[in-house]
Design a protein around this motif. Structure first.
Motif, PDB file in Angstrom:
ATOM      1  N   ASP A   1       7.835  -2.494   5.120  1.00 38.16           N
ATOM      2  CA  ASP A   1       6.690  -2.977   5.862  1.00 38.16           C
ATOM      3  C   ASP A   1       5.750  -1.966   6.052  1.00 38.16           C
ATOM      4  N   ALA A   2       6.024  -0.502   6.458  1.00 33.75           N
ATOM      5  CA  ALA A   2       4.966   0.435   6.664  1.00 33.75           C
ATOM      6  C   ALA A   2       4.324   0.506   5.310  1.00 33.75           C
ATOM      7  N   ALA A   3       4.814   0.796   4.200  1.00 34.15           N
ATOM      8  CA  ALA A   3       4.174   1.032   2.848  1.00 34.15           C
ATOM      9  C   ALA A   3       3.161  -0.261   2.611  1.00 34.15           C
ATOM     10  N   LYS A   4       3.785  -1.407   2.981  1.00 32.74           N
ATOM     11  CA  LYS A   4       2.765  -2.664   2.542  1.00 32.74           C
ATOM     12  C   LYS A   4       1.644  -2.711   3.516  1.00 32.74           C
ATOM     13  N   SER A   5       1.746  -2.425   4.818  1.00 32.81           N
ATOM     14  CA  SER A   5       0.705  -2.164   5.724  1.00 32.81           C
ATOM     15  C   SER A   5      -0.480  -1.218   5.292  1.00 32.81           C
ATOM     16  N   ALA A   6       0.190   0.059   5.133  1.00 28.06           N
ATOM     17  CA  ALA A   6      -0.879   0.832   4.520  1.00 28.06           C
ATOM     18  C   ALA A   6      -1.409   0.651   3.129  1.00 28.06           C
ATOM     19  N   LEU A   7      -0.750  -0.017   1.976  1.00 30.81           N
ATOM     20  CA  LEU A   7      -1.275  -0.481   1.205  1.00 30.81           C
ATOM     21  C   LEU A   7      -2.486  -1.527   1.260  1.00 30.81           C
ATOM     22  N   SER A   8      -2.415  -2.490   2.460  1.00 31.81           N
ATOM     23  CA  SER A   8      -3.410  -3.244   2.694  1.00 31.81           C
ATOM     24  C   SER A   8      -4.567  -2.786   3.089  1.00 31.81           C
ATOM     25  N   LEU A   9      -4.513  -1.426   3.553  1.00 33.05           N
ATOM     26  CA  LEU A   9      -5.778  -0.588   4.133  1.00 33.05           C
ATOM     27  C   LEU A   9      -6.610   0.095   3.369  1.00 33.05           C
ATOM     28  N   VAL A  10      -5.793   0.906   2.237  1.00 31.52           N
ATOM     29  CA  VAL A  10      -6.497   1.796   1.435  1.00 31.52           C
ATOM     30  C   VAL A  10      -7.305   0.959   0.374  1.00 31.52           C
ATOM     31  N   PRO A  11      -8.690   1.667   0.061  1.00 31.33           N
ATOM     32  CA  PRO A  11      -9.843   0.914  -0.777  1.00 31.33           C
ATOM     33  C   PRO A  11      -9.213   0.858  -2.298  1.00 31.33           C
ATOM     34  N   GLY A  12      -9.924  -0.177  -2.913  1.00 32.69           N
ATOM     35  CA  GLY A  12      -9.646  -0.630  -4.487  1.00 32.69           C
ATOM     36  C   GLY A  12      -9.762   0.545  -5.230  1.00 32.69           C
ATOM     37  N   ASN A  13     -10.471   1.633  -5.082  1.00 30.73           N
ATOM     38  CA  ASN A  13     -10.720   2.770  -6.036  1.00 30.73           C
ATOM     39  C   ASN A  13      -9.590   3.664  -6.057  1.00 30.73           C
ATOM     40  N   PHE A  14      -8.616   3.570  -5.038  1.00 30.91           N
ATOM     41  CA  PHE A  14      -7.524   4.213  -4.893  1.00 30.91           C
ATOM     42  C   PHE A  14      -6.656   4.043  -6.095  1.00 30.91           C
ATOM     43  N   SER A  15      -6.036   5.086  -6.850  1.00 33.47           N
ATOM     44  CA  SER A  15      -4.923   4.806  -7.727  1.00 33.47           C
ATOM     45  C   SER A  15      -3.609   4.934  -7.180  1.00 33.47           C
ATOM     46  N   LEU A  16      -2.666   4.073  -7.236  1.00 34.45           N
ATOM     47  CA  LEU A  16      -1.194   4.573  -6.669  1.00 34.45           C
ATOM     48  C   LEU A  16      -0.174   3.900  -7.713  1.00 34.45           C
ATOM     49  N   GLY A  17       1.081   4.566  -7.626  1.00 32.71           N
ATOM     50  CA  GLY A  17       1.860   4.250  -8.708  1.00 32.71           C
ATOM     51  C   GLY A  17       3.332   4.233  -7.815  1.00 32.71           C
ATOM     52  N   LEU A  18       4.360   3.526  -8.212  1.00 32.28           N
ATOM     53  CA  LEU A  18       5.698   3.763  -7.146  1.00 32.28           C
ATOM     54  C   LEU A  18       6.586   4.131  -7.891  1.00 32.28           C
ATOM     55  N   TRP A  19       7.727   5.147  -7.495  1.00 37.55           N
ATOM     56  CA  TRP A  19       8.906   5.160  -8.074  1.00 37.55           C
ATOM     57  C   TRP A  19       9.759   5.201  -6.705  1.00 37.55           C
ATOM     58  N   VAL A  20      11.054   4.999  -7.131  1.00 34.97           N
ATOM     59  CA  VAL A  20      12.184   5.235  -6.341  1.00 34.97           C
ATOM     60  C   VAL A  20      13.095   6.164  -6.664  1.00 34.97           C
ATOM     61  N   PHE A  21      14.170   6.768  -5.901  1.00 35.33           N
ATOM     62  CA  PHE A  21      14.985   7.930  -6.248  1.00 35.33           C
ATOM     63  C   PHE A  21      16.027   7.610  -5.354  1.00 35.33           C
ATOM     64  N   ALA A  22      17.241   8.177  -5.952  1.00 33.34           N
ATOM     65  CA  ALA A  22      18.533   8.662  -5.351  1.00 33.34           C
ATOM     66  C   ALA A  22      19.283   9.433  -6.607  1.00 33.34           C
ATOM     67  N   ASN A  23      20.453  10.033  -6.057  1.00 33.09           N
ATOM     68  CA  ASN A  23      21.256  10.802  -6.982  1.00 33.09           C
ATOM     69  C   ASN A  23      21.913   9.713  -8.117  1.00 33.09           C
ATOM     70  N   GLU A  24      21.401  10.289  -9.375  1.00 31.97           N
ATOM     71  CA  GLU A  24      21.627   9.697 -10.421  1.00 31.97           C
ATOM     72  C   GLU A  24      21.505   8.151 -10.691  1.00 31.97           C
ATOM     73  N   LEU A  25      20.252   7.888 -10.396  1.00 31.46           N
ATOM     74  CA  LEU A  25      19.720   6.596  -9.989  1.00 31.46           C
ATOM     75  C   LEU A  25      19.879   5.764 -11.326  1.00 31.46           C
ATOM     76  N   GLU A  26      19.450   6.592 -12.417  1.00 30.36           N
ATOM     77  CA  GLU A  26      19.275   5.935 -13.926  1.00 30.36           C
ATOM     78  C   GLU A  26      19.979   6.979 -14.779  1.00 30.36           C
ATOM     79  N   GLY A  27      21.481   6.540 -15.056  1.00 32.79           N
ATOM     80  CA  GLY A  27      22.240   7.638 -15.675  1.00 32.79           C
ATOM     81  C   GLY A  27      22.250   8.900 -14.925  1.00 32.79           C
ATOM     82  N   GLU A  28      21.879  10.076 -15.729  1.00 32.42           N
ATOM     83  CA  GLU A  28      21.897  11.149 -14.777  1.00 32.42           C
ATOM     84  C   GLU A  28      20.529  11.510 -14.401  1.00 32.42           C
ATOM     85  N   GLN A  29      19.644  10.644 -14.487  1.00 32.69           N
ATOM     86  CA  GLN A  29      18.378  10.648 -13.864  1.00 32.69           C
ATOM     87  C   GLN A  29      18.367  10.240 -12.498  1.00 32.69           C
ATOM     88  N   ASP A  30      17.594  11.114 -11.672  1.00 34.08           N
ATOM     89  CA  ASP A  30      17.483  10.619 -10.124  1.00 34.08           C
ATOM     90  C   ASP A  30      16.516   9.662  -9.902  1.00 34.08           C
TER      91      ASP A  30
END
Length: 529
Positions: free
Chosen positions: A356-385
């Protein structure tokens, strides 16, 4: 018959303070209607005073009220991100400029609860030195650069926008006027770095070089009432002043309270008792009547200045133009999805709060910002976190028939469903994210990695010392990438995030109380240092 009780409390919430008085009608009430009211922080004490025990909102009425002191920009973000049951029923921002920024949210803008002219605050000594004691300057003259200017954040301050729009209006609202506004902002940015609060302190201390600060008249009044021997004064430019109008706004998409209780809150906020409380707090009423003690002791004049009307559309256009002066940001956001994010937080979990916090913040930043999204945990994708959910692209870029903003919004919704057993692969993920951000570096933007975690590194990869050493060895002055760390909850390793931030010239934030996350996350997204 059971005696009715009223429960009152004050708690910290995202973006401000919440005060509530909930009437409990005991066995006589099948339910208690709670009216949610979001109020600009400076007006919140008045709202609490007026609504507490108001007719129709008492225990015997089976109703109550919840007042949240919240910056208007945060409320705008909430209106675009939260479910109807979490939205305020009533909203009192400091200016009608804010509802105009709320997009397609159904709002009904009503009468003003209070008003306060926008003035330029400085010291008596500065006013004397500038020759303004007996002659009011024009807006253009006042902001022409002879006296330093402390400009509040244009994204959050209606006063600053109103003042700059007054300059534009006073100078003819043409291309030359636009250039004058831009020059005033650039001059403020090039000058000595001083915050509005520091400038107001200099004015209170009667420094002859105290900068001019666009603020509300009420703020000058409140500062002088709360301090001994303050020399802060309000300067009223000759063309008149725009005003903060504190409109009472009904939020049509809110749910959860009976209309009778909402109407009772509206009556209370527009009553004679409310007018008396408004004046006592240093505001003017809707007709411009002065607060008590207006005069030299409080630094404000009794007569209301001539009104300069604000056109929200023109102000929005001015804000867009001024936003173009700033470098855009390019941010790779990385969210922890380890099982510890299932811990309760507020009315949900840390994961739902982060979403919810991320969605709220996303609605406020201007359109010329560039954002990408990762998620992480221990060995999330094979041995990659870590896993990339959305590549980093400009928010208004077209993606699959929509925009990057739309794709991010959809993927943020999936975060609570992605929680996975295992620990937190913080260090390996941080290094990978920095490397990815550097590989996709944009020389025209501020490039950074935003790490949000509620835990400590507990995988078998990099140790902290090795991570810091590698970050230093791979640092590239031509492609700087800073890490902004957000420690969510009491178990997060803030110390490690601080060391990582220091190594990359970034910043670290603590949200020990998870309900602080909305404010912290939005501030982190806008981190420019």
């Amino acid at each position: 018959m059971l005696t009715a009780l009223t429960v009152a409390a004050v708690v910290l919430v995202a973006g401000g303070i919440t005060w509530w008085a909930v009437g409990s009608g005991g066995g006589d009430c099948e339910r208690t209607d709670v009216v949610r009211v979001a109020v600009a922080p400076e007006l919140a004490p008045v709202a609490e005073e007026v609504l507490g025990g108001a007719q129709g909102l008492r225990a015997e009425d089976c109703a109550g009220v919840e007042v949240s002191a919240q910056e208007p920009l945060q409320t705008v973000g909430d209106l675009g991100a939260l479910e109807a049951g979490d939205l305020p029923h009533l909203w009192v921002p400091d200016s009608s400029l804010w509802p105009a920024r709320a997009g397609d949210v159904p709002l009904e803008v009503g009468e003003s609860v209070a008003t306060s002219p926008v003035v330029l605050a400085t010291s008596r000594a500065a006013v004397d030195a500038l020759g303004w004691t007996d002659r009011a300057p024009g807006w253009g003259e006042a902001l022409a650069g002879r006296q330093a200017l402390a400009v509040p954040d244009l994204a959050t301050s209606a006063e600053a926008l109103a003042a700059l729009n007054a300059v534009r209006t006073a100078l003819g609202a043409d291309e030359d006027a636009d250039n004058a506004v831009v020059q005033a902002v650039l001059a403020a940015e090039r000058g000595p770095s001083i915050s509005p609060s520091e400038a107001l302190a200099a004015g209170s201390g009667d420094a002859a070089d105290a900068p001019l600060v666009p603020v509300s008249e009420q703020e000058v009044y409140a500062i002088n009432r709360g301090a001994e021997d303050s020399a802060l004064v309000a300067v009223y430019p000759g063309e008149g002043s725009p005003s903060l109008d504190y409109p009472l706004v009904r939020v049509g998409s809110a749910s959860g309270a009976d209309s009778a209780a909402v109407n009772a809150a509206v009556r209370a906020l527009t009553s004679d008792a409310a007018r008396t409380a408004v004046l006592a707090a240093g505001f003017r009423d809707a007709d411009g009547a002065a607060p008590p003690e207006a005069g030299e002791a409080t630094g404000i004049q009794e007569a209301a200045p001539e009104a300069l009307l604000l056109d929200p559309a023109q102000v929005q256009a001015l804000l867009a133009q001024l936003s173009e002066l700033a470098d855009p940001s390019r941010i790779l956001t990385v969210f922890d999805v380890s099982t510890s994010m299932e811990a309760p937080a507020g009315s949900g979990t840390r994961a739902t709060l982060a979403r919810d916090a991320a969605k709220s913040a996303l609605s406020l930043v201007p359109g010329n910002f560039s954002l990408g999204l990762w998620v992480f945990a221990n060995e999330l994708e094979g041995e990659q976190d870590w896993t990339e959910l959305v590549p980093t692209r400009q928010l208004d870029a077209e993606v699959d028939g929509g925009t990057q903003r739309d794709v991010l919004d959809e993927q943020l919704d999936t975060i609570p469903d992605r929680l996975t057993p295992g620990g937190t692969g913080l260090y390996d993920t941080t290094l990978a994210a920095v490397r990815a951000a550097r590989a996709n570096f944009d020389p025209t933007a501020v490039n950074s990695v935003l790490m949000v975690t509620d835990g400590t590194n507990d995988d078998e990869g990099l140790e902290l010392a090795a991570l810091l050493s590698t970050l230093r060895d791979e640092a590239d002055d031509e492609r700087p990438v800073k890490v902004i760390g957000v420690a969510l909850g009491p178990d997060a390793d803030l110390a490690a995030l601080e060391e990582i931030a220091a190594t990359t010239e970034g910043a670290a934030y603590s949200a020990v109380d998870p309900t602080d996350l909305q404010t912290v996350l939005f501030d982190a997204l806008r981190q420019r240092g």
